[in-house]
Design a protein around this motif. Structure first.
Motif, PDB file in Angstrom:
ATOM      1  N   CYS A   1       0.813  -1.215   0.000  1.00 18.81           N
ATOM      2  CA  CYS A   1       0.000   0.000   0.000  1.00 18.81           C
ATOM      3  C   CYS A   1       0.846   1.265   0.000  1.00 18.81           C
ATOM      4  CB  CYS A   1      -0.923   0.010   1.214  1.00 18.81           C
ATOM      5  SG  CYS A   1      -2.270  -1.182   1.109  1.00 18.81           S
TER       6      CYS A   1
ATOM      7  N   SER B   1      -6.244  -7.456  -3.606  1.00 18.10           N
ATOM      8  CA  SER B   1      -6.857  -7.122  -2.315  1.00 18.10           C
ATOM      9  C   SER B   1      -5.901  -6.472  -1.322  1.00 18.10           C
ATOM     10  CB  SER B   1      -7.457  -8.386  -1.693  1.00 18.10           C
ATOM     11  OG  SER B   1      -6.461  -9.384  -1.542  1.00 18.10           O
TER      12      SER B   1
ATOM     13  N   ARG C   1      -6.332  -2.530  -0.561  1.00 19.14           N
ATOM     14  CA  ARG C   1      -7.649  -2.050  -0.134  1.00 19.14           C
ATOM     15  C   ARG C   1      -7.571  -0.851   0.801  1.00 19.14           C
ATOM     16  NH1 ARG C   1     -10.289  -7.723   1.593  1.00 19.14           N
ATOM     17  NH2 ARG C   1      -8.201  -7.860   2.476  1.00 19.14           N
TER      18      ARG C   1
ATOM     19  N   LYS D   1      -7.218   2.747   2.589  1.00 20.15           N
ATOM     20  CA  LYS D   1      -7.755   4.049   2.197  1.00 20.15           C
ATOM     21  C   LYS D   1      -6.706   4.885   1.472  1.00 20.15           C
ATOM     22  CE  LYS D   1     -10.842   7.372   2.241  1.00 20.15           C
ATOM     23  NZ  LYS D   1     -12.113   7.262   1.486  1.00 20.15           N
TER      24      LYS D   1
ATOM     25  N   GLU E   1      -6.713   4.372  -2.264  1.00 17.42           N
ATOM     26  CA  GLU E   1      -7.786   5.093  -2.941  1.00 17.42           C
ATOM     27  C   GLU E   1      -7.445   6.576  -3.046  1.00 17.42           C
ATOM     28  OE1 GLU E   1     -12.647   5.725  -2.639  1.00 17.42           O
ATOM     29  OE2 GLU E   1     -11.536   4.722  -1.033  1.00 17.42           O
TER      30      GLU E   1
ATOM     31  N   ARG F   1     -10.219   3.603  -8.380  1.00 12.24           N
ATOM     32  CA  ARG F   1      -9.588   2.352  -7.944  1.00 12.24           C
ATOM     33  C   ARG F   1     -10.602   1.226  -7.981  1.00 12.24           C
ATOM     34  NH1 ARG F   1      -8.309   0.866  -1.757  1.00 12.24           N
ATOM     35  NH2 ARG F   1     -10.544   1.314  -1.788  1.00 12.24           N
TER      36      ARG F   1
ATOM     37  N   VAL G   1     -10.600  -2.847  -6.887  1.00 12.24           N
ATOM     38  CA  VAL G   1      -9.919  -3.999  -6.299  1.00 12.24           C
ATOM     39  C   VAL G   1     -10.578  -5.269  -6.813  1.00 12.24           C
ATOM     40  CG1 VAL G   1      -9.341  -5.217  -4.175  1.00 12.24           C
ATOM     41  CG2 VAL G   1      -9.263  -2.716  -4.241  1.00 12.24           C
TER      42      VAL G   1
ATOM     43  N   GLU H   1     -11.372  -8.766  -6.340  1.00 19.38           N
ATOM     44  CA  GLU H   1     -11.423  -9.675  -5.192  1.00 19.38           C
ATOM     45  C   GLU H   1     -11.419 -11.139  -5.638  1.00 19.38           C
ATOM     46  OE1 GLU H   1     -11.228  -8.759  -2.185  1.00 19.38           O
ATOM     47  OE2 GLU H   1     -11.937  -6.683  -2.039  1.00 19.38           O
TER      48      GLU H   1
END
Length: 209
Positions: free
Chosen positions: A147, A170, A173, A175, A178, A188, A190, A192
Motif C-alpha cells: 500500500c 486485495s 484495499r 484508504k 484510494e 480504484r 480492487v 477480489e
C-alpha cells in the motif's frame, strides 16, 4: 535477427536524443551491444568479454543515458507504438498495478525483508496497460508494504494523464491507495478473489501484470 534489429532501433533513438559531441565518439550501437550483454548475463561491467568496448566507456555512456532519463522516454515511446500495433489508441485509460519481491544481495541500494513472501531483497512496483506494456516501474526495499509503494510511481504516472481506472489486488484495499488514485485522477477497482476459491486462480485481468 530480432535482437539485432532491436539494438539498431534503440541505438538510432539514443543517437537522435543525445547526439555525440565528437565525430570520433563511440557508436551507440556498440555501446548498446555491451549493455545488452550485461543485462542478459548479469555479469559485472568489468567482466565484459574481449570484442566489446572498454567497460568504463560502456558504463559511462550507460550512466549518461540513465541520468538524462532516455531509457524511460524510450520505454514510453515503445509502449505507445506497441499499443498502436495492437489496434489501440496510444494513450491508455486502464492501468494494472502490482508488486513483486525478489531476492538480492546488499549491493547498489537498500534492501529489506518481506515477511509475507519470506524474501530478503527489493520489491518491483509495476504499472502496465491492458496489453501488459510497461507504463511505469520503480524499485523499493522489500519491507515496504504494498500500500505504501504507490507513491514510488509518482514520477512515472504523470506521463500518462489519460489513465482513468486502476486495477489492484486485495492488498491495496487501504484508504491511502484510494487517495493516491484520486490524487492522480483515477478510480480504484480492487479485484477480489471468489469466496469459495481454493488454491491459486488467475483473477480477471490481474494476470496481465
Amino acid at each position: 535477427m530480432v535482437m539485432e534489429a532491436g539494438l539498431d532501433e534503440v541505438a538510432r533513438f539514443l543517437e537522435l536524443a543525445d547526439p555525440p559531441a565528437r565525430p570520433n565518439a563511440r557508436s551507440a550501437r556498440r555501446v548498446m551491444a555491451a549493455v545488452a550483454w550485461h543485462l542478459r548475463t548479469g555479469g559485472g561491467w568489468r567482466a565484459l568479454p574481449d570484442g566489446f568496448l572498454p567497460w568504463r566507456t560502456v558504463y559511462g555512456w550507460f550512466r549518461r543515458w540513465v541520468d538524462k532519463g532516455l531509457f524511460a522516454v524510450l520505454m514510453r515511446t515503445l509502449a505507445r507504438r506497441q499499443r498502436r500495433c495492437c489496434g489501440r489508441r496510444p494513450t491508455p485509460r486502464l492501468a494494472i498495478i502490482d508488486t513483486q519481491s525478489v531476492k538480492c544481495i546488499g549491493v547498489r541500494g537498500p534492501r529489506g525483508y518481506d515477511a509475507a513472501k519470506r524474501v530478503v531483497g527489493r520489491k518491483r512496483v509495476l504499472m502496465v496497460d491492458a496489453e501488459g506494456h510497461i507504463l511505469a516501474m520503480t524499485i523499493v526495499p522489500a519491507n515496504v508494504q504494498d500500500c505504501d509503494t504507490l507513491s514510488a510511481l509518482d514520477e512515472g504516472k504523470p506521463y500518462w494523464p489519460s489513465l482513468r481506472l486502476g486495477l489492484f489486488d486485495s492488498v491495496f484495499r487501504a484508504k491511502r491507495c484510494e487517495e493516491w488514485c484520486n490524487l492522480h485522477g483515477m478510480r480504484r477497482r480492487v479485484v477480489e478473489k471468489d469466496p469459495d476459491q481454493k488454491g491459486f486462480v488467475v483473477l480477471e485481468r490481474r494476470w496481465i501484470v
